[in-house]
Design a protein around this motif. Sequence first.
Motif, PDB file in Angstrom:
ATOM      1  N   UNK A 209      10.441  -8.035  -4.401  1.00 26.73           N
ATOM      2  CA  UNK A 209       9.800  -7.160  -5.388  1.00 26.73           C
ATOM      3  C   UNK A 209       9.237  -7.917  -6.579  1.00 26.73           C
ATOM      4  N   UNK A 210       9.708  -9.150  -6.809  1.00 29.79           N
ATOM      5  CA  UNK A 210       9.224  -9.931  -7.950  1.00 29.79           C
ATOM      6  C   UNK A 210       8.331 -11.087  -7.505  1.00 29.79           C
ATOM      7  N   UNK A 211       7.925 -11.118  -6.238  1.00 28.44           N
ATOM      8  CA  UNK A 211       7.064 -12.182  -5.736  1.00 28.44           C
ATOM      9  C   UNK A 211       5.594 -11.864  -6.003  1.00 28.44           C
ATOM     10  N   UNK A 212       4.753 -12.887  -5.882  1.00 26.25           N
ATOM     11  CA  UNK A 212       3.312 -12.736  -6.084  1.00 26.25           C
ATOM     12  C   UNK A 212       2.558 -13.431  -4.959  1.00 26.25           C
ATOM     13  N   UNK A 213       1.367 -12.908  -4.661  1.00 20.59           N
ATOM     14  CA  UNK A 213       0.465 -13.538  -3.706  1.00 20.59           C
ATOM     15  C   UNK A 213      -0.898 -13.678  -4.370  1.00 20.59           C
TER      16      UNK A 213
ATOM     17  N   UNK B 205       0.920  -8.169  -6.743  1.00 21.23           N
ATOM     18  CA  UNK B 205       2.376  -8.116  -6.698  1.00 21.23           C
ATOM     19  C   UNK B 205       2.769  -7.592  -5.318  1.00 21.23           C
ATOM     20  N   UNK B 206       4.053  -7.541  -5.035  1.00 18.65           N
ATOM     21  CA  UNK B 206       4.511  -7.230  -3.684  1.00 18.65           C
ATOM     22  C   UNK B 206       3.994  -5.883  -3.179  1.00 18.65           C
ATOM     23  N   UNK B 207       4.076  -4.877  -4.016  1.00 20.23           N
ATOM     24  CA  UNK B 207       3.683  -3.542  -3.569  1.00 20.23           C
ATOM     25  C   UNK B 207       2.186  -3.454  -3.302  1.00 20.23           C
ATOM     26  N   UNK B 208       1.385  -4.148  -4.119  1.00 21.23           N
ATOM     27  CA  UNK B 208      -0.061  -4.147  -3.910  1.00 21.23           C
ATOM     28  C   UNK B 208      -0.411  -4.905  -2.636  1.00 21.23           C
ATOM     29  N   UNK B 209       0.303  -6.011  -2.377  1.00 24.17           N
ATOM     30  CA  UNK B 209       0.068  -6.781  -1.156  1.00 24.17           C
ATOM     31  C   UNK B 209       0.342  -5.921   0.074  1.00 24.17           C
ATOM     32  N   UNK B 210       1.395  -5.099   0.010  1.00 22.71           N
ATOM     33  CA  UNK B 210       1.716  -4.197   1.115  1.00 22.71           C
ATOM     34  C   UNK B 210       0.632  -3.135   1.242  1.00 22.71           C
TER      35      UNK B 210
ATOM     36  N   UNK C 224       6.056  -5.270   4.063  1.00 21.17           N
ATOM     37  CA  UNK C 224       7.148  -4.568   3.413  1.00 21.17           C
ATOM     38  C   UNK C 224       7.785  -5.408   2.333  1.00 21.17           C
ATOM     39  N   UNK C 225       8.794  -4.830   1.681  1.00 18.26           N
ATOM     40  CA  UNK C 225       9.519  -5.505   0.610  1.00 18.26           C
ATOM     41  C   UNK C 225      10.882  -5.964   1.096  1.00 18.26           C
ATOM     42  N   UNK C 226      11.341  -7.056   0.552  1.00 18.26           N
ATOM     43  CA  UNK C 226      12.665  -7.576   0.871  1.00 18.26           C
ATOM     44  C   UNK C 226      13.757  -6.725   0.217  1.00 18.26           C
ATOM     45  N   UNK C 227      14.974  -6.945   0.635  1.00 17.61           N
ATOM     46  CA  UNK C 227      16.174  -6.336   0.043  1.00 17.61           C
ATOM     47  C   UNK C 227      16.204  -4.832   0.210  1.00 17.61           C
ATOM     48  N   UNK C 228      15.573  -4.325   1.300  1.00 14.95           N
ATOM     49  CA  UNK C 228      15.592  -2.900   1.636  1.00 14.95           C
ATOM     50  C   UNK C 228      14.971  -2.022   0.560  1.00 14.95           C
ATOM     51  N   UNK C 229      14.224  -2.625  -0.352  1.00 13.89           N
ATOM     52  CA  UNK C 229      13.630  -1.819  -1.426  1.00 13.89           C
ATOM     53  C   UNK C 229      12.614  -0.836  -0.888  1.00 13.89           C
TER      54      UNK C 229
ATOM     55  N   UNK D 134       2.353  -0.972  -7.972  1.00 13.24           N
ATOM     56  CA  UNK D 134       1.324  -1.753  -7.289  1.00 13.24           C
ATOM     57  C   UNK D 134       0.319  -2.265  -8.304  1.00 13.24           C
ATOM     58  N   UNK D 135       0.220  -3.576  -8.418  1.00 14.95           N
ATOM     59  CA  UNK D 135      -0.660  -4.172  -9.416  1.00 14.95           C
ATOM     60  C   UNK D 135      -1.484  -5.290  -8.792  1.00 14.95           C
ATOM     61  N   UNK D 136      -2.783  -5.327  -9.146  1.00 17.24           N
ATOM     62  CA  UNK D 136      -3.660  -6.415  -8.762  1.00 17.24           C
ATOM     63  C   UNK D 136      -4.523  -6.772  -9.958  1.00 17.24           C
ATOM     64  N   UNK D 137      -4.715  -8.065 -10.208  1.00 20.33           N
ATOM     65  CA  UNK D 137      -5.644  -8.458 -11.262  1.00 20.33           C
ATOM     66  C   UNK D 137      -6.372  -9.711 -10.839  1.00 20.33           C
TER      67      UNK D 137
END
Length: 229
Positions: free
Chosen positions: A103-107, A163-168, A175-180, A190-193
């Motif tokens: 959830x705190x990763x970035x691509x 961020x993770x949610x935007x990548x998904x 998906x997200x790690x840790x069953x989130x 979901x954020x993209x910039x």
Amino acid sequence: MMKKFWNWIKNDDGRTLYLDGVIAEESWFGDEVTPKQFKSELMNDKGDITIWINSPGGDVFAAAQIYNMLMDYQGDVTVKIDGIAASAASVIAMAGTEVLMSPVAMMMIHNTMTVAIGDSNEMHKASEMLSEVKESIINAYEIKTGIARKNISQLMDAESWFNAKKAVELGFADGLLFDAVDREDNGTVAVMFSRAAVTNSLLTKLIPPRPENKTPIEQLEKRLSLLAH
């Protein structure tokens, strides 16, 4: 001894590959030994593998070879991004049968870059090469996401960060790690910039718009009037 940017660990859960730091930090492109050693270690055993990625990117040709090897591997490849998968590292991530992000990763994806020296002909050749490399990278993104090539190209032009949610949401991750992903509300937005958008925004704030229909003398008189008060 060669300094490697990868490390294989074998345990009860199977094999895990850790990609940390810069891709091909010492050498890869034009180096026959390094790709052969990576492939030898990859094919040294069978079964599903897990890949943890935390890398700012690096040599795009190294990433391309790793991507090809992983795509050709006979077994599921689960990619887990716990920090950052930027530039060339994001290309490697696209080889995952399943791509999961913390959830705190970035691509980050962007256009390829190079250093060229020479006359106008050499500069033109370098530009053409970069264009072709970009198209090859778009191939990997397109296969994973299903997004139109034109749209992917625009995201790369802008140097886009997800961020993770935007990548998904865009299909770069599954998906997200840790069953989130199974929680009703995990608190992740979901954020993209893009670097281009941020730069333009900062320039707009730092450089005020020029007043219309006012000469430099009139502008100076207005400033002096304000100071007098």
